[in-house]
Design a protein around this motif. Structure first.
Motif, PDB file in Angstrom:
ATOM      1  N   LEU A   3       0.857  -1.191   0.000  1.00 43.75           N
ATOM      2  CA  LEU A   3       0.000   0.000   0.000  1.00 43.75           C
ATOM      3  C   LEU A   3       0.887   1.233   0.000  1.00 43.75           C
ATOM      4  N   PRO A   4       0.443   2.330  -0.626  1.00 42.70           N
ATOM      5  CA  PRO A   4       1.280   3.540  -0.701  1.00 42.70           C
ATOM      6  C   PRO A   4       1.497   4.138   0.678  1.00 42.70           C
ATOM      7  N   ASP A  10      -6.490   7.586   8.874  1.00 41.07           N
ATOM      8  CA  ASP A  10      -7.595   8.573   8.802  1.00 41.07           C
ATOM      9  C   ASP A  10      -7.819   9.036   7.364  1.00 41.07           C
ATOM     10  N   SER A  11      -7.155   8.370   6.407  1.00 37.09           N
ATOM     11  CA  SER A  11      -7.326   8.759   4.998  1.00 37.09           C
ATOM     12  C   SER A  11      -8.746   8.483   4.521  1.00 37.09           C
ATOM     13  N   TRP A  90     -12.551   1.040   9.396  1.00 32.60           N
ATOM     14  CA  TRP A  90     -11.541   2.038   8.963  1.00 32.60           C
ATOM     15  C   TRP A  90     -11.777   3.353   9.704  1.00 32.60           C
ATOM     16  N   PRO A  91     -10.761   3.925  10.359  1.00 33.41           N
ATOM     17  CA  PRO A  91     -10.971   5.158  11.134  1.00 33.41           C
ATOM     18  C   PRO A  91     -11.401   6.342  10.259  1.00 33.41           C
ATOM     19  N   LEU A 241      -6.895  -2.923   6.473  1.00 32.49           N
ATOM     20  CA  LEU A 241      -7.142  -2.870   7.925  1.00 32.49           C
ATOM     21  C   LEU A 241      -5.895  -3.223   8.715  1.00 32.49           C
ATOM     22  N   ALA A 242      -4.995  -3.998   8.094  1.00 31.47           N
ATOM     23  CA  ALA A 242      -3.717  -4.298   8.777  1.00 31.47           C
ATOM     24  C   ALA A 242      -2.914  -3.002   8.903  1.00 31.47           C
ATOM     25  N   LEU A 243      -3.067  -2.127   7.894  1.00 33.06           N
ATOM     26  CA  LEU A 243      -2.379  -0.827   7.922  1.00 33.06           C
ATOM     27  C   LEU A 243      -2.924   0.034   9.051  1.00 33.06           C
ATOM     28  N   ALA A 244      -4.259  -0.130   9.276  1.00 30.74           N
ATOM     29  CA  ALA A 244      -4.903   0.720  10.294  1.00 30.74           C
ATOM     30  C   ALA A 244      -4.542   0.235  11.691  1.00 30.74           C
ATOM     31  N   GLY A 245      -3.935  -0.984  11.741  1.00 40.13           N
ATOM     32  CA  GLY A 245      -3.452  -1.484  13.034  1.00 40.13           C
ATOM     33  C   GLY A 245      -4.575  -2.024  13.886  1.00 40.13           C
TER      34      GLY A 245
END
Ligand code: BV8
Length: 245
Positions: A3-4, A10-11, A90-91, A241-245
């Motif tokens: 992912l970029p 919060d994107s 996703w936040p 969602l892994a990126l969002a932790g």
């Protein structure tokens, strides 16, 4: 493909879906070999001129599709469920824009969404503009629940040559999104097919196509993953969602 790095939890995300996301739920697409437009032409059933010329034919086309949608065997699939989960987990803001006129996204739990081409389970009165929930058949004899007049009830669906719904809200979301995901659409119908350019050029968003096969607009996307929606969509949502932790 990773992912970029520009993407943070919060994107804002904008998702566009088309008929391909509902295919594995048992609903036909339009331009696949066995699709709807291989059996009937747009000019016969999906324009205001067609409705003026032969309202019975147009009503019949949608009456059949409405009852197919209401068949208990037609249920949301894992791709619809993954998008509903993304919206809650996703936040950042997640806006789902669908070209589809079925209600499978809602039944999967999506709430922040726009039916830009209308909804098959709603009817619009040409006399008083009232929109009513509708699960039965429509005909010239159907009285409007609001004004009582007959001869004016039509599916609340956007035909070719008609303005899609909520375009301002859609373009405002495209102008500020960090990620634009296009799912299950052939990229043939405008203005939806132009959303990827808007997201990339105006918002500098990362753009991803998740589709069974490369769409007409695949070269406009920074990233593309091909396969059935019930496989590629849950996998991509899991990575996000892994990126969002
Ligand atoms: C308008 C509702 C202007 C009815 C539909 C340039 C700019 C603006 C307009 C135009 C333009 N050029 C041409 C136009 C006019 C026209 C247009 O785009 N024509 C096309 C044919 C060239 N656009 C319009 O008329 C639009 N209106 O522009 O108004 C205006 C301005 C001022 C004032 C007034 C008006 C209105 C367009 C909306 C028409 N209504 N639907 C109904 O549903 O019955 S469009 C119709 O096509 C459906 O809604 C559908 O959603 C939509 C797009 O099709 P897709 O969803 O992409 O489905 P398709 O079968 O094509 O592709 C499926 C994909 O899924 C495939 O890629 C396949 O590989 C994939 N797939 C299959 N299985 C799977 C899968 N993917 C994953 N998993 C699987 N299992």
């Amino acid at each position: 493909m990773a992912l970029p790095v520009t993407l943070t939890p919060d994107s804002p995300i904008v998702i566009l879906t088309g008929a391909g996301i509902s295919k594995e739920s048992g609903l036909d697409t339009f331009r696949d070999a066995d699709g709807i437009w291989s059996k009937v032409s747009i000019e016969e059933v999906a324009t205001p001129e067609a409705f003026a010329r032969d309202p019975g034919k147009v009503q019949g086309f949608y009456n059949v599709r409405r009852q197919s949608l209401l068949n208990p065997t037609v249920q949301p699939n894992a791709a619809h469920a993954a998008l509903a989960h993304l919206e809650t987990a996703w936040p950042g803001d997640v806006l789902l824009v669908t070209q589809n006129i079925d209600d499978l996204h809602e039944r999967a739990g999506s709430t922040n969404m726009i039916h830009m081409h209308g909804e098959m389970l709603k009817a619009l009165c040409n006399h008083c503009d009232a929109v009513s929930p509708w699960r039965g058949d429509l005909s010239d004899a159907t009285p409007c629940p609001d004004c009582g007049a007959t001869g004016g009830m039509r599916p609340d669906v956007v035909w070719f040559g008609e303005m899609p719904y909520e375009m301002e809200r859609i373009f405002a979301a495209l102008a500020r999104c960090a990620l634009f995901i296009s799912i299950g659409t052939s990229g043939n119908v405008y203005p939806a097919a132009g959303f990827v350019q808007e997201a990339r050029q105006v918002a500098g968003a990362h753009t991803v196509e998740l589709n069974l096969e490369p769409s007409s607009g695949v070269t406009a996307f920074a990233e593309a993953r091909h396969g059935p929606a019930t496989e590629v969509v849950p996998a991509y949502v899991k990575e996000l969602l892994a990126l969002a932790g």
